[in-house]
Scaffold this motif. Structure first.
Motif, mmCIF file in Angstrom:
data_model
loop_
_atom_site.group_PDB
_atom_site.id
_atom_site.type_symbol
_atom_site.label_atom_id
_atom_site.label_comp_id
_atom_site.label_asym_id
_atom_site.label_seq_id
_atom_site.Cartn_x
_atom_site.Cartn_y
_atom_site.Cartn_z
ATOM 1 N N PRO A 235 20.302 -32.661 39.361
ATOM 2 C CA PRO A 235 19.942 -31.289 39.750
ATOM 3 C C PRO A 235 20.404 -31.008 41.179
ATOM 4 O O PRO A 235 20.483 -31.916 42.009
ATOM 5 N N ARG A 236 20.713 -29.763 41.447
ATOM 6 C CA ARG A 236 21.083 -29.365 42.800
ATOM 7 C C ARG A 236 19.881 -29.523 43.722
ATOM 8 O O ARG A 236 18.740 -29.372 43.290
ATOM 9 N N PRO A 237 20.102 -29.820 44.987
ATOM 10 C CA PRO A 237 18.966 -29.999 45.902
ATOM 11 C C PRO A 237 18.111 -28.731 46.049
ATOM 12 O O PRO A 237 16.927 -28.817 46.319
ATOM 13 N N ASP A 238 18.701 -27.560 45.845
ATOM 14 C CA ASP A 238 17.952 -26.313 45.997
ATOM 15 C C ASP A 238 17.430 -25.778 44.664
ATOM 16 O O ASP A 238 16.981 -24.641 44.579
ATOM 17 N N SER A 239 17.461 -26.613 43.599
ATOM 18 C CA SER A 239 17.006 -26.153 42.287
ATOM 19 C C SER A 239 15.479 -26.048 42.264
ATOM 20 O O SER A 239 14.788 -26.721 43.027
ATOM 21 N N PRO A 240 14.955 -25.193 41.362
ATOM 22 C CA PRO A 240 13.503 -25.037 41.274
ATOM 23 C C PRO A 240 12.819 -26.356 40.907
ATOM 24 O O PRO A 240 13.403 -27.224 40.268
ATOM 25 N N THR A 241 11.577 -26.491 41.309
ATOM 26 C CA THR A 241 10.801 -27.686 41.012
ATOM 27 C C THR A 241 10.524 -27.781 39.510
ATOM 28 O O THR A 241 10.206 -26.783 38.878
ATOM 29 N N ALA A 242 10.638 -28.981 38.977
ATOM 30 C CA ALA A 242 10.361 -29.208 37.561
ATOM 31 C C ALA A 242 8.856 -29.143 37.329
ATOM 32 O O ALA A 242 8.104 -29.920 37.895
ATOM 33 N N THR A 243 8.440 -28.188 36.509
ATOM 34 C CA THR A 243 7.009 -27.963 36.320
ATOM 35 C C THR A 243 6.579 -27.931 34.861
ATOM 36 O O THR A 243 5.393 -27.796 34.587
ATOM 37 N N MET A 244 7.496 -28.040 33.930
ATOM 38 C CA MET A 244 7.189 -27.847 32.523
ATOM 39 C C MET A 244 7.613 -29.100 31.754
ATOM 40 O O MET A 244 8.718 -29.606 31.944
ATOM 41 N N ALA A 245 6.742 -29.609 30.878
ATOM 42 C CA ALA A 245 7.057 -30.820 30.113
ATOM 43 C C ALA A 245 7.602 -30.455 28.743
ATOM 44 O O ALA A 245 7.021 -29.642 28.027
ATOM 45 N N VAL A 246 8.754 -31.050 28.395
ATOM 46 C CA VAL A 246 9.316 -30.956 27.051
ATOM 47 C C VAL A 246 9.540 -32.386 26.569
ATOM 48 O O VAL A 246 9.547 -33.324 27.370
ATOM 49 N N GLU A 247 9.740 -32.540 25.270
ATOM 50 C CA GLU A 247 9.985 -33.863 24.715
ATOM 51 C C GLU A 247 11.441 -33.949 24.280
ATOM 52 O O GLU A 247 11.905 -33.130 23.493
ATOM 53 N N VAL A 248 12.159 -34.930 24.813
ATOM 54 C CA VAL A 248 13.559 -35.158 24.449
ATOM 55 C C VAL A 248 13.655 -36.557 23.872
ATOM 56 O O VAL A 248 13.426 -37.539 24.577
ATOM 57 N N GLU A 249 13.952 -36.637 22.570
ATOM 58 C CA GLU A 249 14.048 -37.927 21.879
ATOM 59 C C GLU A 249 12.805 -38.780 22.114
ATOM 60 O O GLU A 249 12.903 -39.983 22.357
ATOM 61 N N GLY A 250 11.639 -38.141 22.067
ATOM 62 C CA GLY A 250 10.386 -38.866 22.192
ATOM 63 C C GLY A 250 9.914 -39.123 23.607
ATOM 64 O O GLY A 250 8.822 -39.636 23.812
ATOM 65 N N ARG A 251 10.723 -38.772 24.607
ATOM 66 C CA ARG A 251 10.344 -38.971 26.013
ATOM 67 C C ARG A 251 9.935 -37.644 26.627
ATOM 68 O O ARG A 251 10.606 -36.634 26.423
#
Length: 99
Positions: free
Chosen positions: A4-20
């Motif tokens: 991710p770019r250093p100025d990208s928004p903070t990750a705040t939402m959980a999704v499941e990708v291949e069980g993770r």
């Protein structure tokens, strides 16, 4: 591969990708979630089995096809991620129901 770019928004939402569980920013696409998860590929081609990953990220190339919430052949770059979304690799051709 993907950072991710250093100025990208903070990750705040959980999704499941291949069980993770993966945290992604609001407004991210399902394809972005796959890239953030670090998967080397998202699908295998139906004929040769070649691995494919999100490429154009604008709905033109179809290399980002995935199973999203149990529905196959979704263009993950065109689907907004939402909390709890389940993204799975797509392997080979989808089954077509004949009537």
């Amino acid at each position: 591969m993907f950072r991710p770019r250093p100025d990208s928004p903070t990750a705040t939402m959980a999704v499941e990708v291949e069980g993770r569980h993966v945290l992604v920013p609001q407004g991210a696409s399902a394809a972005a979630a796959v890239l953030i998860a670090g998967l080397p590929s998202l699908r295998d081609t139906p004929v040769g089995g070649s691995p494919r990953a999100p490429y154009c990220l604008m709905g033109v190339c179809f290399d980002c096809l995935a199973e999203i919430d149990g529905v196959p052949n979704r263009q993950s770059c065109m689907v907004a991620a939402r909390p709890g979304m389940r993204i799975r690799r797509q392997r080979g051709a989808r089954a077509i129901e004949m009537e």
